[in-house]
Motif scaffolding. Structure first.
Motif, short mmCIF file in Angstrom:
data_model
loop_
_atom_site.label_atom_id
_atom_site.label_comp_id
_atom_site.label_asym_id
_atom_site.label_seq_id
_atom_site.Cartn_x
_atom_site.Cartn_y
_atom_site.Cartn_z
N ASP A 1 0.73 -0.84 -0.20
CA ASP A 1 0.34 -0.57 0.00
C ASP A 1 0.81 1.43 0.25
N SER A 2 2.06 1.03 -0.36
CA SER A 2 3.21 1.99 -0.93
C SER A 2 3.78 2.97 1.40
N HIS A 3 2.76 2.22 2.27
CA HIS A 3 2.69 2.84 3.39
C HIS A 3 3.78 2.20 3.76
N VAL A 4 5.27 3.06 4.83
CA VAL A 4 6.20 2.40 5.06
C VAL A 4 6.60 3.12 6.70
N THR A 5 6.86 2.72 7.36
CA THR A 5 7.33 3.61 8.76
C THR A 5 9.00 3.27 9.05
N LEU A 6 9.27 4.17 9.83
CA LEU A 6 10.75 4.33 9.87
C LEU A 6 10.83 5.15 10.91
N CYS A 7 12.31 4.92 12.00
CA CYS A 7 12.79 5.82 13.22
C CYS A 7 13.79 6.89 12.79
N THR A 8 13.90 7.78 13.00
CA THR A 8 15.47 9.74 12.65
C THR A 8 15.90 9.55 13.87
N SER A 9 15.21 9.37 14.84
CA SER A 9 15.86 9.94 16.54
C SER A 9 15.21 9.20 17.28
N ARG A 10 15.87 8.49 18.15
CA ARG A 10 15.51 8.33 19.77
C ARG A 10 15.91 9.33 21.23
N GLY A 11 14.95 8.80 22.11
CA GLY A 11 14.68 9.43 23.09
C GLY A 11 13.65 10.56 22.95
N CYS A 12 13.67 11.65 24.15
CA CYS A 12 12.74 12.46 24.09
C CYS A 12 13.25 13.52 25.62
N ALA A 13 13.79 14.71 25.38
CA ALA A 13 13.99 15.71 26.09
C ALA A 13 12.64 16.10 27.02
N ALA A 14 11.87 15.41 26.96
CA ALA A 14 10.88 15.30 28.00
C ALA A 14 10.55 14.43 29.29
N HIS A 15 10.00 14.97 30.11
CA HIS A 15 10.16 14.31 30.81
C HIS A 15 8.52 13.83 31.64
N CYS A 16 7.48 12.91 30.91
CA CYS A 16 6.52 13.01 30.84
C CYS A 16 6.59 12.09 31.62
N SER A 17 5.62 12.43 33.28
CA SER A 17 5.51 10.88 34.17
C SER A 17 5.74 9.46 34.10
N PHE A 18 4.19 9.17 32.69
CA PHE A 18 3.68 8.24 32.47
C PHE A 18 4.30 7.41 31.45
N CYS A 19 5.27 8.12 30.92
CA CYS A 19 5.69 7.66 29.42
C CYS A 19 7.31 6.69 29.58
N GLN A 20 7.15 5.27 29.54
CA GLN A 20 8.45 4.78 29.28
C GLN A 20 9.74 5.25 28.77
N SER A 21 9.80 6.02 27.57
CA SER A 21 10.18 6.04 27.06
C SER A 21 11.52 6.96 27.07
N GLY A 22 9.96 8.18 27.42
CA GLY A 22 10.58 9.65 28.02
C GLY A 22 11.35 9.49 29.23
N ASN A 23 10.48 9.43 29.89
CA ASN A 23 11.07 9.41 31.12
C ASN A 23 11.95 8.93 31.71
N TYR A 24 11.75 7.39 31.21
CA TYR A 24 13.27 6.32 32.56
C TYR A 24 13.66 5.22 31.41
N ALA A 25 12.80 5.17 30.12
CA ALA A 25 13.48 3.66 29.24
C ALA A 25 14.91 4.31 28.19
N ASN A 26 14.36 6.16 28.38
CA ASN A 26 15.54 6.77 27.07
C ASN A 26 16.82 7.12 28.29
N ARG A 27 16.57 7.42 29.47
CA ARG A 27 17.53 7.46 29.94
C ARG A 27 19.23 7.06 30.33
#
Length: 506
Positions: free
Chosen positions: A185-211
């Protein structure tokens, strides 16, 4: 395994819970697969593998020296452990490892509960698994491979931390083998960066899994590297529509803005005809940048609003305001860019006043969907929020690596039940409209643009009807009633759904 010297690796992602998450290719294990290919391994990747894998997957497992299982979501862990046990039964000598964002902080526990596992990879795994592979095929102990919990001599050994990859351009592009049908269907996913500068308390990625101590909170591939991959995916698979699944495409500072501008320039210079979607924070949106990105194909932005009442915004550590969110939504509309919002309507301490404030915001801006309006905060094992809620006398029940809780206010519990029951039919309408918009976005000729305008109006009417139904439920809950049993609301919701379904029909 079939014999000595087999140099095959199998990487598997368990099936998603489609009631909660949309399925997608597993870019994490596909990035690991690419590094293994560079090591000379024969690699097979299986996306969304059922807990009872098909015979072909079992055959490949039996021939593999290394089997990796990636869990993007914590709720995938039970199926991941079941897969490990099944693979062990057909491949007694393989090294079986597990990893992924969903396994954060649970590594020792998984090894203790599942003897089929040899190891668990911490955080990012490309370099760890490459080094592990070299030890496995050499028949050597991987005790010196940093970044793992390892079962060794009946004990669990932490091999030491591994710094994350800072130069993401140095990693090979994710292995895309076996996705040819999915890309039709011509649709593809891609990732261009890792981590997040935010501190959202609920988020695995930004809050603690990417620290990672000493590493930037947001790491990114260069614009040229990203555009090179897009060009490759166009040539190899005919891809034209790209979902960029970064937690924050714009990165939270000037580096991200400059990269986005460079990205747009390269797409324009190379004459690439693409459509793409991104995720970012509401505080990062600028009119000039949105115009630049739309000119080269930006068509959808996901922004995390999460809440409109002060108590929830503080709890989630959003560091944004409802006014900023409203301005971001208005800016996206003015820029003619479709958008969706992340929103967490319910949490263990929710009260009807806070929910009313949330609904007032959604109604004023006409934003929301079934999944957003019924969304309740998911608290992950290991999350810092667990301690906070326990101090507030919230009782959790854990089952299969999921944390369950009851709302402290019984009226909120009744309202939640009503939302789930009475708003559910609107989800079908939303999905039908979204699929149609997706197809039209692929072309965007004059006829398609006319149809898009019509569908956009219908989508807005679906949102209004859903929110109006939700508001009626809230009013009944505030008066002490049981909204799910209110015949007037049931009739109103059914009537609006039938009306809108007829509008959507060809």
């Amino acid at each position: 395994m079939d014999g000595e010297g087999v140099r095959q690796a199998l990487l598997v992602a368990p099936s998603y819970d489609h009631a909660e998450y949309l399925g997608a290719e597993s870019l994490g294990i596909r990035s690991v697969a690419a590094t293994l290919l560079d090591e000379g391994a024969r690699v097979t990747v299986v996306d969304e593998c059922p807990a009872e894998p098909p015979a072909e997957v079992l055959r490949m497992a039996g021939q593999s020296s290394l089997i990796g299982i990636g869990a993007l979501f914590t709720r995938q862990i039970p199926d991941a452990l079941a897969l490990a046990r099944t693979f062990r039964s057909v491949s007694p000598d393989a090294h079986i490892t597990i990893g992924g964002q969903g396994s954060y902080s649970l590594w020792p526990r998984m090894l203790e509960e599942c003897e089929a596992l040899n190891s668990a990879c911490l955080n990012e795994a490309e370099e760890t698994v490459s080094e592990l592979w070299r030890h496995v095929i050499a028949g050597e102990s991987p005790a010196s491979v940093r970044g793992m919990y390892l079962r060794l001599g009946g004990e669990l050994l932490f091999t030491g931390p591994r710094a994350p990859t800072e130069d993401l351009d140095a990693l090979p592009l994710p292995f895309r083998g076996g996705r040819e049908i999915a890309y039709a269907d011509s649709h593809v996913t891609l990732c261009t960066s890792r981590g997040c500068a935010a501190h959202c308390s609920f988020c695995q990625s930004g809050n603690y899994a990417n620290r990672h101590p000493g590493a930037p909170r947001w790491r990114y591939r260069s614009a040229e590297h990203v555009v090179d991959e897009i060009e490759h995916l166009q040539q190899a698979y005919g891809a034209r529509m790209f979902s960029i699944v970064d937690d924050d495409f714009l990165g939270g500072d000037g580096r991200g803005i400059q990269r986005a501008q460079d990205f747009a320039r390269l797409v324009r210079t190379r004459g690439l005809d693409i459509r793409f979607a991104i995720e970012c924070r509401i505080s990062e949106l600028e009119a000039a940048l949105l115009t630049t990105l739309r000119d080269v194909g930006l068509r959808h932005v996901l922004i995390g609003v999460e809440a409109a009442n002060d108590a929830d915004l503080r709890l989630y550590a959003k560091r944004t305001t409802p006014q900023q969110a409203a301005e971001a939504i208005a800016l996206l509309r003015k820029s003619d860019i479709e958008y969706s919002v992340g929103f967490i309507m319910f949490q263990p301490l929710s009260d009807l006043g806070g929910i009313r404030t949330n609904l007032d915001f959604l109604l004023a801006n006409n934003v929301g969907s079934y999944r957003r309006v019924v969304n309740r905060l998911e608290v992950y094992p290991g999350s810092p929020l667990i301690g906070y809620f326990r101090r507030k006398q919230v009782h959790f029940r854990e089952e299969s690596y999921r944390m369950y809780y009851d709302f402290q206010d019984p009226r909120v519990a009744l309202l939640y039940e009503a939302f789930v029951k009475l708003l559910k039919p609107f989800e079908e309408l939303e999905s039908t409209a979204a699929r149609a918009i997706f197809r039209l976005r692929a072309e965007e000729g004059p006829a398609e643009l006319h149809a898009l305008r019509r569908l956009t109006e219908v989508t807005e009417n679906i949102t209004r009807a859903l929110l109006a139904t939700a508001y009626r439920c809230l009013q009944v809950a505030e008066s002490g009633g049981v909204p799910a049993d209110d015949k007037r609301i049931v009739a109103y919701a059914a009537g609006r759904v039938d009306e809108l379904r007829n509008v959507l029909s060809p």
